[in-house]
Design a protein around this motif. Sequence first.
Motif, mmCIF file in Angstrom:
data_model
loop_
_atom_site.group_PDB
_atom_site.id
_atom_site.type_symbol
_atom_site.label_atom_id
_atom_site.label_comp_id
_atom_site.label_asym_id
_atom_site.label_seq_id
_atom_site.Cartn_x
_atom_site.Cartn_y
_atom_site.Cartn_z
ATOM 1 N N ARG A 41 0.851 -1.197 0.000
ATOM 2 C CA ARG A 41 0.000 0.000 0.000
ATOM 3 C C ARG A 41 0.883 1.243 0.000
ATOM 4 N NH1 ARG A 41 -4.190 -0.121 2.798
ATOM 5 N NH2 ARG A 41 -4.222 -2.286 3.436
ATOM 6 N N PRO B 270 19.796 -11.255 -2.783
ATOM 7 C CA PRO B 270 21.055 -11.172 -2.031
ATOM 8 C C PRO B 270 22.073 -12.175 -2.553
ATOM 9 C CG PRO B 270 19.398 -12.337 -0.756
ATOM 10 C CD PRO B 270 18.707 -11.857 -2.000
ATOM 11 N N GLY C 296 14.851 -9.449 4.440
ATOM 12 C CA GLY C 296 14.678 -8.085 3.929
ATOM 13 C C GLY C 296 13.594 -7.344 4.674
ATOM 14 N N LEU C 297 13.993 -6.258 5.359
ATOM 15 C CA LEU C 297 13.034 -5.505 6.173
ATOM 16 C C LEU C 297 13.101 -4.017 5.874
ATOM 17 C CD1 LEU C 297 13.461 -7.562 9.448
ATOM 18 C CD2 LEU C 297 11.426 -7.469 8.001
ATOM 19 N N GLY C 298 13.039 -3.673 4.577
ATOM 20 C CA GLY C 298 12.839 -2.282 4.183
ATOM 21 C C GLY C 298 11.338 -2.033 4.097
ATOM 22 N N ALA C 299 10.934 -1.029 3.322
ATOM 23 C CA ALA C 299 9.512 -0.679 3.245
ATOM 24 C C ALA C 299 8.665 -1.847 2.731
ATOM 25 C CB ALA C 299 9.332 0.545 2.350
ATOM 26 N N SER C 300 9.237 -2.695 1.843
ATOM 27 C CA SER C 300 8.466 -3.836 1.318
ATOM 28 C C SER C 300 8.311 -4.903 2.401
ATOM 29 C CB SER C 300 9.166 -4.464 0.108
ATOM 30 O OG SER C 300 9.406 -3.516 -0.898
ATOM 31 N N GLN D 136 5.952 -4.218 5.249
ATOM 32 C CA GLN D 136 4.514 -4.240 4.927
ATOM 33 C C GLN D 136 3.967 -5.657 4.893
ATOM 34 O OE1 GLN D 136 3.924 -1.923 1.272
ATOM 35 N NE2 GLN D 136 3.248 -0.225 2.531
ATOM 36 N N ARG E 163 18.879 -8.301 9.278
ATOM 37 C CA ARG E 163 20.280 -7.884 9.354
ATOM 38 C C ARG E 163 20.366 -6.487 9.965
ATOM 39 N NH1 ARG E 163 23.980 -8.173 4.054
ATOM 40 N NH2 ARG E 163 22.727 -6.368 3.452
ATOM 41 N N THR E 164 19.563 -5.555 9.423
ATOM 42 C CA THR E 164 19.568 -4.192 9.970
ATOM 43 C C THR E 164 18.129 -3.788 10.287
ATOM 44 O OG1 THR E 164 21.322 -3.739 8.370
ATOM 45 C CG2 THR E 164 20.430 -1.845 9.560
ATOM 46 N N LYS F 1 17.904 5.487 6.865
ATOM 47 C CA LYS F 1 17.242 4.722 5.802
ATOM 48 C C LYS F 1 15.927 5.404 5.526
ATOM 49 C CE LYS F 1 18.801 -0.070 6.635
ATOM 50 N NZ LYS F 1 19.227 -0.514 5.307
ATOM 51 N N ARG F 2 15.334 5.141 4.384
ATOM 52 C CA ARG F 2 14.004 5.692 4.066
ATOM 53 C C ARG F 2 13.034 5.138 5.124
ATOM 54 N NH1 ARG F 2 8.748 4.442 2.916
ATOM 55 N NH2 ARG F 2 8.055 5.023 0.848
ATOM 56 N N THR G 104 14.345 -7.969 -0.717
ATOM 57 C CA THR G 104 15.725 -7.482 -0.636
ATOM 58 C C THR G 104 16.009 -6.267 -1.516
ATOM 59 O OG1 THR G 104 16.196 -9.379 -2.059
ATOM 60 C CG2 THR G 104 16.815 -9.568 0.240
ATOM 61 N N GLY G 105 14.953 -5.636 -2.014
ATOM 62 C CA GLY G 105 15.119 -4.306 -2.587
ATOM 63 C C GLY G 105 15.523 -4.267 -4.050
ATOM 64 N N PHE G 106 16.098 -3.125 -4.418
ATOM 65 C CA PHE G 106 16.264 -2.785 -5.831
ATOM 66 C C PHE G 106 17.625 -2.140 -6.092
ATOM 67 C CE2 PHE G 106 11.865 -2.531 -4.550
ATOM 68 C CZ PHE G 106 11.206 -3.227 -5.558
ATOM 69 N N TRP H 8 19.870 2.554 0.074
ATOM 70 C CA TRP H 8 19.817 2.475 -1.398
ATOM 71 C C TRP H 8 20.018 3.846 -2.017
ATOM 72 C CZ3 TRP H 8 16.289 5.620 -3.539
ATOM 73 C CH2 TRP H 8 15.086 5.871 -2.885
HETATM 74 O O1 N01 Z 1 14.128 -2.488 -0.203
HETATM 75 P P1 N01 Z 1 15.230 -1.922 0.809
HETATM 76 P P2 N01 Z 1 12.544 -2.356 -0.176
HETATM 77 N N1 N01 Z 1 21.285 -10.444 3.691
HETATM 78 O O2 N01 Z 1 16.468 -1.760 -0.011
HETATM 79 C C1 N01 Z 1 17.910 -6.674 3.142
HETATM 80 C C2 N01 Z 1 10.129 2.017 -1.849
HETATM 81 N N2 N01 Z 1 8.952 1.331 -1.362
HETATM 82 O O3 N01 Z 1 12.009 -3.074 -1.335
HETATM 83 O O4 N01 Z 1 19.432 -3.191 5.618
HETATM 84 C C3 N01 Z 1 20.320 -9.998 4.504
HETATM 85 O O5 N01 Z 1 14.743 -0.770 1.565
HETATM 86 C C4 N01 Z 1 18.381 -5.331 3.627
HETATM 87 O O6 N01 Z 1 19.122 -5.497 4.803
HETATM 88 P P3 N01 Z 1 20.231 -4.389 5.229
HETATM 89 C C5 N01 Z 1 10.725 2.868 -0.740
HETATM 90 O O7 N01 Z 1 11.266 4.026 -1.260
HETATM 91 C C6 N01 Z 1 7.877 2.082 -1.071
HETATM 92 O O8 N01 Z 1 11.987 -2.733 1.144
HETATM 93 O O9 N01 Z 1 21.056 -4.131 4.008
HETATM 94 N N3 N01 Z 1 19.497 -8.982 4.229
HETATM 95 C C7 N01 Z 1 17.045 -4.605 3.794
HETATM 96 O O10 N01 Z 1 16.447 -4.927 5.011
HETATM 97 C C8 N01 Z 1 11.784 1.948 -0.189
HETATM 98 O O11 N01 Z 1 12.771 2.618 0.526
HETATM 99 C C9 N01 Z 1 6.767 1.491 -0.561
HETATM 100 O O12 N01 Z 1 20.977 -5.006 6.318
HETATM 101 C C10 N01 Z 1 19.643 -8.404 3.044
HETATM 102 C C11 N01 Z 1 16.206 -5.191 2.665
HETATM 103 O O13 N01 Z 1 16.851 -6.374 2.245
HETATM 104 C C12 N01 Z 1 12.270 1.293 -1.451
HETATM 105 O O14 N01 Z 1 11.111 1.066 -2.225
HETATM 106 C C13 N01 Z 1 6.725 0.136 -0.341
HETATM 107 C C14 N01 Z 1 20.617 -8.802 2.124
HETATM 108 C C15 N01 Z 1 16.087 -4.274 1.465
HETATM 109 O O15 N01 Z 1 15.410 -3.107 1.830
HETATM 110 C C16 N01 Z 1 12.981 -0.032 -1.289
HETATM 111 O O16 N01 Z 1 12.289 -0.816 -0.321
HETATM 112 C C17 N01 Z 1 7.834 -0.618 -0.668
HETATM 113 C C18 N01 Z 1 21.466 -9.884 2.501
HETATM 114 N N4 N01 Z 1 22.440 -10.311 1.694
HETATM 115 C C19 N01 Z 1 8.947 -0.020 -1.169
HETATM 116 N N5 N01 Z 1 20.498 -8.016 1.028
HETATM 117 C C20 N01 Z 1 5.616 2.364 -0.224
HETATM 118 O O17 N01 Z 1 5.589 3.542 -0.372
HETATM 119 C C21 N01 Z 1 19.502 -7.157 1.269
HETATM 120 N N6 N01 Z 1 18.985 -7.403 2.485
HETATM 121 C C22 N01 Z 1 4.503 1.758 0.359
#
Ligand code: N01
Length: 543
Positions: A56, A151, A185-189, A192, A209-210, A329-330, A380-382, A497
């Motif tokens: 969302r 990753p 992976g515990l970013g915004a995705s 949620q 991890r973080t 972080k964001r 794990t993001g982009f 990122w």
């Molecule tokens: O990706 P991220 P995302 N071993 O890069 C982990 C937008 N967005 O898709 O922090 C273990 O933030 C990594 O761990 P660490 C928004 O701008 C918006 O969640 O590197 N863990 C981290 O926790 C956002 O900022 C919305 O230690 C590993 C995670 O993967 C951006 O997209 C919703 C690893 C990546 O987090 C990206 O968000 C969703 C490894 N080897 C996204 N490699 C909305 O507005 C990576 N990780 C709703």
Amino acid sequence: MSTSPSRDFDAVVIGAGFSGLALLHHLREIGLKTLVVDGEDGIGGTWWVNRYPGVRTDSEFSYYSFSFSKEVREEWTWSQRYPSGPEVLEYLNFVADRLDLRKDIRLNTRVDSAVYDEDANLWTVNFADGSSVTTKYLISGMGVLSQAIYPDIPGIDTFQGEKYHTAHWPRTGVDLAGKKVGLIGLGASGIQIVPVIAPEVHEFFVFQRTPNFIVETTNEGVSTEEMQYVRENYDAIYEKAANHPFGVAMEPAEFSALEVSPEKRREIFESKWNEGGFHFANECFNDLATNHESSELAAEFIRSKIREIVKDPATADLLSPKTYSFNGKRVPTGHGYYNTFNLPHVQLIDTASEPITQITEKGVKVGDTEYELDVLIFATGFDAMTGTLTHIDIRGRGGRTLREKWQEDGLKSNLGINANGFPNFFMSLGPQTPYSNLVVPIQLGAQWLQRALKWAEENGIERFEATPESEEWWAAETERTGKATVMYSEGKKAKAWFLGENVPGKAEEFQVYMGGGQVYQEHCRRAEAEGYASFLAPAPVNA
Ligand code: N01
């Protein structure tokens, strides 16, 4: 304006998300024969692709939409304060229908490469099915967070259970009921998906991890009166968002976190925490993004909230970021994230002190402990901002790709709109554009380009191309403004990122402009007022 017989289109836009739709509408208005292509089989861009449970917006409905169409504004009704992914997708389909955009959108049309022909001053866009089209203007609307990454963990391909990335979630959904699920992976995705799938699964292993600083929120329905208010005040709301550094319709806070007493500070933090989401980062104090001490005070407040919500003190402690402070972080908006860790079948596994050593056939190994799983989810993001642009061959003057240019010269563009060596190639939300609620720069960018190309067509200007000087200036501005924020010092520690730190081997450079969306728009207006001089590089003599 009419298309020259020597080309198929005046403009080709890659991507049918927010950017592609806004660009198609605005370029059509000035008579450009425009085609939008998208490799997916539905419109919506990021909202079509990211369909994981719980997806969302982190921005509120009132400023997460276009303001340019009166019809859409009047006729569309949002149902939730933070609309769900499916609702945003419905909105984008409504926009496409209401503005009659579909007839100029080709889906299932993936771009393999795009090559500039100097003599003809044309781009040839080559598609995966072997076909191609020619166009004068080529525009990327491919999104900033589209190139998903996995990753680099040994054995990642050996896992025999089900494996999903949040950015490639199956459209048919995934049945997680009763299963042993792991999430990396515990970013915004990631944050949620956690609270939404936790109640369904049998056992949930969350590999962290973080930790992140998450601002929780509630998500009320939108009442008829509220929707009516927004409709009646759309222009003012939009203007407020356009004048805000991060593109949100909020009043920027006026004083520093250091100017008030500890009691007053706590009271302000508390009240904005209760409003939830982006209100906390943007409305408490004016220096949470620029002053380390203030950002640390916000960090400590959130740590205290985590301790209040999460019952097990050890888990609360693990969830509390300590290696960097707020805004490093964001900052994601949470919908019951912290509370999920009170469920007995949810286990938080710290992979910072003991890393994941391997992904095995059966699951995930942390140190010597193997966690057996039925399903493994990667959030794990982009490869943010540049990833989508460098993943396909965009070949400018002399056959040089964008990838080569940025690898060899560093990240260079004029205002993130165009790069030297790539005549008539434009980027919606290119690298070095604002760190913002993105709908605002998407709309303003489409309108800027509309005016620029209208002017070019009327004045016989054949090539828009950033001057080398403008690129040097913008790279320096991006670095200067970025380094003045805690996003630099703290982002480095947090491997954010927006600094390129999350992709192994990527150069550390600000991927986004941190100087504020409103300042960025001033620069864009100035470029326009100066007759686009910084976009009119003379063609090289031997070209
Ligand atoms: O990706 P991220 P995302 N071993 O890069 C982990 C937008 N967005 O898709 O922090 C273990 O933030 C990594 O761990 P660490 C928004 O701008 C918006 O969640 O590197 N863990 C981290 O926790 C956002 O900022 C919305 O230690 C590993 C995670 O993967 C951006 O997209 C919703 C690893 C990546 O987090 C990206 O968000 C969703 C490894 N080897 C996204 N490699 C909305 O507005 C990576 N990780 C709703």
